[in-house]
Motif scaffolding. Structure first.
Motif: not given
Ligand SMILES: Cc1ncc(COP(=O)(O)O)c(C=O)c1O
Length: 273
Positions: A210, A254-255, A258, A261-262
């Motif tokens: 990330t 949102p961060v 993500k 997900r990553v």
């Protein structure tokens, strides 16, 4: 149920270690918890590297990693399950009743227990006790975890699943069994290893995947962070929806979403990153 002890698989009902094992009498031992999905361990090489680092930190002989790998494979094969918590424990072995270590060699136990996938978000509390970043055990994954037992019980009593510690300088450190990340102005930060936190395997992967920064942060950053998440072997990346009395709305933000997900994608691509 089978476990590995004394160089081979044994029935859990009859497997025995000495009541004088130094791991039992004084907490002279180290461990690893490894996630096993459908019988396959995740990030085993990183866990075994840390096992060796922890052993050296305690002055234990280097574990025989070939044996540990064989033990993990045998235990996973003997106990099939969809999601397992594979536990490697390595102690000072049979010893005297005081803090001096005996000379009969270490004990190695590998066991597995079934576990459930963690919820996507959770509540945490902060605790008034500190991590000692100057401790002889700082950064080592030892079986001397009673402070974590006490803090985690307090978290459960407050309807939370994790307790977060500051260090002796009042800086953010880690949870009882997880590392902590905060989002400030869209950037992800996590305390540096100098804070006294464990070098989490999941933490390292999350930093790599990330671009999170290692930043020395005050404990009270938790009162103003836009988003907070935890990382650990069994949590992967897990959003925090409440810290002490503070609700974080719209979780996962949102961060964090993500990052979750990553992490899921990258860890699915490579079982031993
Ligand atoms: C004190 C502590 N911090 C952090 C972690 C997270 O490390 P990992 O991602 O390697 O599970 C753990 C492991 O469970 C831990 O015990």
């Amino acid at each position: 149920m089978k476990i590995w002890l004394d160089g081979g698989l044994q029935d859990i009902e009859s497997a025995r270690v000495s009541v004088f094992d130094h791991g039992l009498t004084v907490g002279d031992g180290i461990f690893e918890t490894v996630k096993a999905v459908d019988g396959r361990p995740f990030a085993l090489t990183r866990h075994l590297d840390r096992l060796t680092r922890s052993a050296r930190g305690l002055g234990l002989p280097d574990p025989d990693l070939d044996e540990v790998r064989r033990a993990c494979a045998a235990v996973l094969e003997a106990n099939p399950m969809p999601l397992g918590r594979l536990r490697i424990t390595y102690t000072g072995g049979h010893g005297p009743l005081g803090s001096d270590r005996g000379d009969q060699g270490p004990t190695l136990v590998v066991a597995v227990g079934e576990t459930a996938r963690r919820p996507d978000s959770t509540a945490v509390i902060t605790v008034p006790w500190t991590r000692n970043e100057r401790s002889a055990l700082a950064g080592l994954k030892t079986t001397s975890y009673a402070e974590n037992v006490v803090a985690l019980a307090r978290a459960h009593a407050h309807g939370a699943s994790e307790a977060l510690f500051g260090n002796t300088a009042g800086r953010l450190c880690e949870g009882t069994g997880s590392n902590v990340f905060v989002v400030l102005d869209g950037e992800i930060h996590t305390p540096p290893l100098a804070s006294g936190c464990l070098a989490g395997v999941t933490r390292a992967l999350a930093v790599e995947w990330t671009g999170a920064r290692e930043t020395d942060l005050p404990l009270d950053v938790l009162e103003r962070a836009d988003e907070i998440f935890l990382t650990s072997t069994l949590r992967d990346v897990q959003a925090v929806h409440r810290v002490d009395g503070r609700e974080l709305p719209g979780v996962p933000g949102p961060v964090t979403a993500k990052a979750m997900r990553v992490f899921e994608e990258r860890s699915g691509d490579d079982l031993d990153p």
